[in-house]
Design a protein around this motif. Structure first.
Motif, short mmCIF file in Angstrom:
data_model
loop_
_atom_site.label_atom_id
_atom_site.label_comp_id
_atom_site.label_asym_id
_atom_site.label_seq_id
_atom_site.Cartn_x
_atom_site.Cartn_y
_atom_site.Cartn_z
N GLU A 49 1.13 -1.47 0.31
CA GLU A 49 0.17 0.18 -0.13
C GLU A 49 0.63 0.71 -0.02
O GLU A 49 0.70 2.40 -0.65
CB GLU A 49 -0.51 -0.03 1.27
CG GLU A 49 -1.78 -0.84 0.71
CD GLU A 49 -2.91 -1.01 2.96
OE1 GLU A 49 -2.75 -0.08 3.25
OE2 GLU A 49 -3.38 -1.92 2.62
N ARG A 50 2.05 1.11 0.54
CA ARG A 50 2.86 2.13 1.10
C ARG A 50 4.05 2.45 -0.23
O ARG A 50 4.43 3.49 -0.23
CB ARG A 50 3.21 2.61 2.09
CG ARG A 50 2.46 3.21 3.52
CD ARG A 50 2.86 2.60 4.75
NE ARG A 50 1.78 2.82 5.60
CZ ARG A 50 1.79 4.03 6.77
NH1 ARG A 50 2.70 4.61 6.55
NH2 ARG A 50 1.13 3.54 7.70
N GLY A 368 3.43 4.48 13.47
CA GLY A 368 2.42 4.63 12.17
C GLY A 368 2.44 3.08 11.88
O GLY A 368 1.15 2.37 12.45
N GLU A 372 -0.83 0.61 12.87
CA GLU A 372 -1.56 0.32 11.74
C GLU A 372 -1.74 -1.03 11.87
O GLU A 372 -2.83 -1.84 11.42
CB GLU A 372 -0.63 0.56 10.09
CG GLU A 372 -1.69 0.12 9.26
CD GLU A 372 -3.03 1.02 9.18
OE1 GLU A 372 -4.16 0.45 9.01
OE2 GLU A 372 -3.72 2.39 9.75
N GLY A 455 2.80 17.73 7.60
CA GLY A 455 1.48 18.18 7.45
C GLY A 455 1.59 20.04 6.85
O GLY A 455 1.33 19.82 5.90
N THR A 563 -9.87 15.42 7.03
CA THR A 563 -9.11 13.93 7.52
C THR A 563 -7.53 13.00 7.14
O THR A 563 -6.61 13.94 6.95
CB THR A 563 -9.67 13.24 6.44
OG1 THR A 563 -8.81 12.78 5.25
CG2 THR A 563 -11.02 12.48 5.88
N LEU A 564 -7.57 12.98 8.71
CA LEU A 564 -6.20 12.98 9.43
C LEU A 564 -5.21 11.30 9.05
O LEU A 564 -6.04 10.37 9.59
CB LEU A 564 -6.07 13.23 10.77
CG LEU A 564 -6.27 14.76 10.99
CD1 LEU A 564 -5.56 15.17 12.09
CD2 LEU A 564 -5.29 15.39 9.45
N SER A 565 -4.14 11.15 8.07
CA SER A 565 -3.95 9.18 8.53
C SER A 565 -3.69 9.80 10.16
O SER A 565 -3.42 10.22 11.34
CB SER A 565 -2.78 9.80 7.56
OG SER A 565 -1.71 10.06 7.96
N LEU A 566 -2.88 8.00 10.35
CA LEU A 566 -2.58 7.70 11.27
C LEU A 566 -1.44 8.63 11.84
O LEU A 566 -1.22 8.94 13.04
CB LEU A 566 -2.76 6.30 11.10
CG LEU A 566 -2.60 6.21 12.77
CD1 LEU A 566 -2.89 5.78 13.81
CD2 LEU A 566 -2.20 4.27 12.75
N GLU A 567 -0.68 8.81 11.05
CA GLU A 567 1.10 9.40 11.78
C GLU A 567 0.09 11.27 11.47
O GLU A 567 0.67 11.59 12.22
CB GLU A 567 2.05 9.46 10.55
CG GLU A 567 2.68 7.77 10.37
CD GLU A 567 1.57 6.44 9.23
OE1 GLU A 567 0.59 7.02 8.94
OE2 GLU A 567 2.70 5.41 8.89
N GLU A 568 -0.11 11.46 10.76
CA GLU A 568 -0.49 12.79 10.82
C GLU A 568 -1.49 12.98 12.04
O GLU A 568 -0.91 14.15 12.67
CB GLU A 568 -1.56 13.41 9.75
CG GLU A 568 -0.93 13.24 8.29
CD GLU A 568 -1.78 13.83 7.61
OE1 GLU A 568 -1.64 13.89 5.99
OE2 GLU A 568 -3.26 13.14 7.84
N ILE A 586 -10.16 6.20 13.19
CA ILE A 586 -9.48 7.03 13.68
C ILE A 586 -9.56 8.46 14.38
O ILE A 586 -10.69 9.23 13.56
CB ILE A 586 -8.11 7.76 12.83
CG1 ILE A 586 -7.46 6.22 12.42
CG2 ILE A 586 -6.65 8.73 13.96
CD1 ILE A 586 -6.38 6.79 11.23
#
Length: 605
Positions: A49-50, A368, A372, A455, A563-568, A586
């Motif tokens: 995915e990443r 993260g 995850e 960010g 919307t924020l990702s997990l790390e963000e 989250i």
């Protein structure tokens, strides 16, 4: 059969996993009609995915009578412990460098480890067919890098090749035939020495455990290189710790060797080969597996210490238990200690209450990835803001500093330099043109200053900037670094958010939730436009009357929520806030949900 053990190291996205794909194809590891995935070595879901390599993995190819064990290593500094361990298993490294970007921070980090071990690198300048590629400049930068890392004369006299991993060719000359990877195979066989362990085949068996895996049928699998002797299935051996204490005695139930993409069962393994062994119950990474007559452990490569710590706790919000099945602190604790067994860069520490655990590691990305993986396994967690680990040196409190390498468009370089050298207390080391209208900035910035910056950095550079970071060293504490400037909007009620209420709140700041989203008292639902926190009611509906007026009954149109990702999300929160992580959501919340408790805690602070 001749044997060679080699690791491929490179920065993120310089093409090493794609190159390994081609090495496997051209060596005949795949059938002509076999269907294989792109970046076949990135087998983990998160890796696919990443688009990054997280776990070091080994494979094996045969080329003209020589077996070459190839280790694909992670390219991100947060997973550097994987690289450090794996280098103890190989006799040479192939350093892959992007023709346009040149050596990057992770290249420097891993290469310093390889050079310190005395490994003689082969340099491959990859992606030479890119429009902005400058292979000669990249090669000069590699030489300068080696020189700065105190490489000896043999290491400075490195052989080099030009390649395009995606196109499947590698040549000694830039204008070569560009047909296949034979030049790389040939150079590995000629330049990388055969394992010196082969000469110790008659000694007692010894092997250092480098990676730990698990198989549902055979249990624990420890992988490493056999340093001396040979091993047969059914043989009784022992394991001893780094300080020489006996851990256990066990019978070897299975030996597996890497053959292409598969691990095949073999009856006997000899010094120099990389194998996986099953049969043990307690032995783990960095322990020595050896014959019963041996009492001296093998030296394990030291691992750089963690630089940040994050608190993992139970999810005690009103929505706890709705998504996940694993919510108890005992289950979370077992999972974290299991992770620490396989990942030597992570340390776990219980907190006095027993409902939270301090997890120390290398960086936000590493944390993260762990979180995850846990949420995909059905865990519910509450996560604190990362805290930097300080240490005292000669009576002076020191903090970790990272080397940030930043590539930005020329027009945004001023804003970036102002941010990292201003409030974030960084020091500018180098600034130079990087071609194609870009500037490369290198700065030493306290780890505290980089938490939550990514960010903001993407906003300042309109999403075009690239920031890479690697641990640089320790420096005296630089004083207070301000965190997030904006306050947050906090829900004062529990229920489902109403579109009309959110529409009225849009003047107050950016929303983080949409209509019908479940909310509870103390949950963060948006970012305030000012620097203070504000309690709001997202459940307040429109008052209904029997009067209809023109222009007042238009449909409510909400702005798309941020919307924020997990790390963000982890980097966004302040010290008095938590991230609630479940398999399906989250959410951000205040540490104390009750407003009176928040006020008492603020007065106590």
């Amino acid at each position: 059969m001749d044997l060679r053990n080699v690791a491929i190291i490179a920065h993120v996205d310089h093409g090493k996993t794609t190159l390994v794909d081609e090495l496997l194809k051209q060596s005949g590891a795949f059938r002509a009609n076999q269907s294989v995935a792109e970046r076949v070595m990135d087998s983990n879901d998160l890796e696919r995915e990443r688009g990054i390599t997280i776990l070091a993995k080994a494979t094996s190819v045969e080329w003209k009578g020589t077996r070459i064990n190839i280790v694909d290593t992670p390219g991100h500094a947060d997973f550097g412990a994987e690289v450090e361990r794996i280098l103890s298993m190989v006799d040479g490294v192939v350093l892959l460098v992007d023709a346009a970007e040149g050596p990057m921070p992770q290249t420097k980090f891993v290469t310093s480890k390889a050079l310190a071990l005395g490994l003689r690198p082969i340099v491959v300048v990859n992606k030479v067919d890119k429009p902005d590629g400058e292979p000669d400049r990249a090669l000069d930068e590699v030489f300068d890098l080696f020189s700065n890392l105190d490489a000896d004369e043999d290491q400075l006299d490195f052989p080099h090749l030009y390649a395009s991993g995606r196109s499947g060719w590698c040549d000694a000359e830039l204008d070569g035939p560009r047909k296949n990877l034979d030049a790389l195979f040939r150079l590995i066989v000629d330049h990388v020495p055969a394992p010196k362990q082969v000469k110790k085949v008659d000694d007692d068996f010894r092997m250092l455990a480098v990676t730990l895996g698990a198989d549902p049928f055979v249990g624990r699998l420890l992988t490493g290189r056999i340093e001396s002797g040979h091993l047969k299935v059914g043989q009784t051996i022992q394991s001893i710790s780094r300080i020489g204490q006996k851990i256990e005695q066990f019978r070897v139930t299975k030996i597996q060797a890497f053959r292409g993409l598969q691990q095949q069962d073999i009856d006997e393994a000899f010094a120099g080969d990389i194998v996986s062994i099953a049969g043990m119950t307690k032995t783990t990474v960095a322990d020595t597996l050896c014959a019963l007559a041996v009492d001296e452990p093998l030296e394990a490569q030291p691992i750089d210490p963690p630089t940040i710590t994050v608190t993992f706790g139970i999810n005690d919000s009103p929505l706890a238990g709705r998504d996940g099945k694993k919510v108890q602190s005992r289950v979370i604790r077992d999972r974290l200690y299991k992770e620490a067994e396989t990942n030597v860069a992570i340390r776990i520490k219980d907190t006095p209450g027993g409902e939270a655990f301090e997890v120390s590691g290398r960086g936000e990305l590493q944390m993260g990835v762990l979180i995850e993986n846990m949420r995909r396994e059905g865990f519910e967690l509450s996560i604190s803001r990362p805290q930097v680990i300080m240490k005292e040196i000669d009576g002076i409190m020191q903090e970790p500093v990272e080397e940030a390498t930043i590539d930005v468009d020329d027009e945004y370089s001023g804003a970036v330099i102002e941010k990292i050298t201003g409030t974030r207390k960084g020091e500018l080391v180098e600034m130079r043109p990087a071609g194609a209208g870009k500037t490369r900035i290198i700065a030493h910035v306290p780890s505290r200053g980089l938490i939550g910056y990514h960010g903001e950095f993407l906003t300042d550079t309109r999403g075009t900037g690239v920031l890479n970071r690697v641990f640089h060293g320790w420096t005296p504490h630089k004083g207070e670094i301000p965190g997030r400037r904006q306050g947050v909007l906090i829900s004062m009620e529990s229920g489902e958010a109403v579109a009309y209420a959110l529409w009225n709140l849009e003047d107050r700041g950016k929303m983080m939730i949409g209509a019908q989203a479940p909310v509870y008292q103390g949950m963060i639902i948006g970012e305030h436009s000012r620097d203070n926190d504000l309690e709001v009611n997202p459940l307040k509906g429109k008052k209904l009357t029997n009067v209809r007026a023109s222009g007042t009954d238009d449909a409510v149109r909400l702005t798309t929520p941020m919307t924020l990702s997990l790390e963000e999300a982890i980097a966004y929160i302040n010290d008095d806030e938590l991230v609630e992580v479940t398999p399906n959501a989250i959410r951000l919340r205040k540490r104390h949900l009750d407003p009176h408790e928040r006020k008492r805690a603020a007065r106590g602070a």
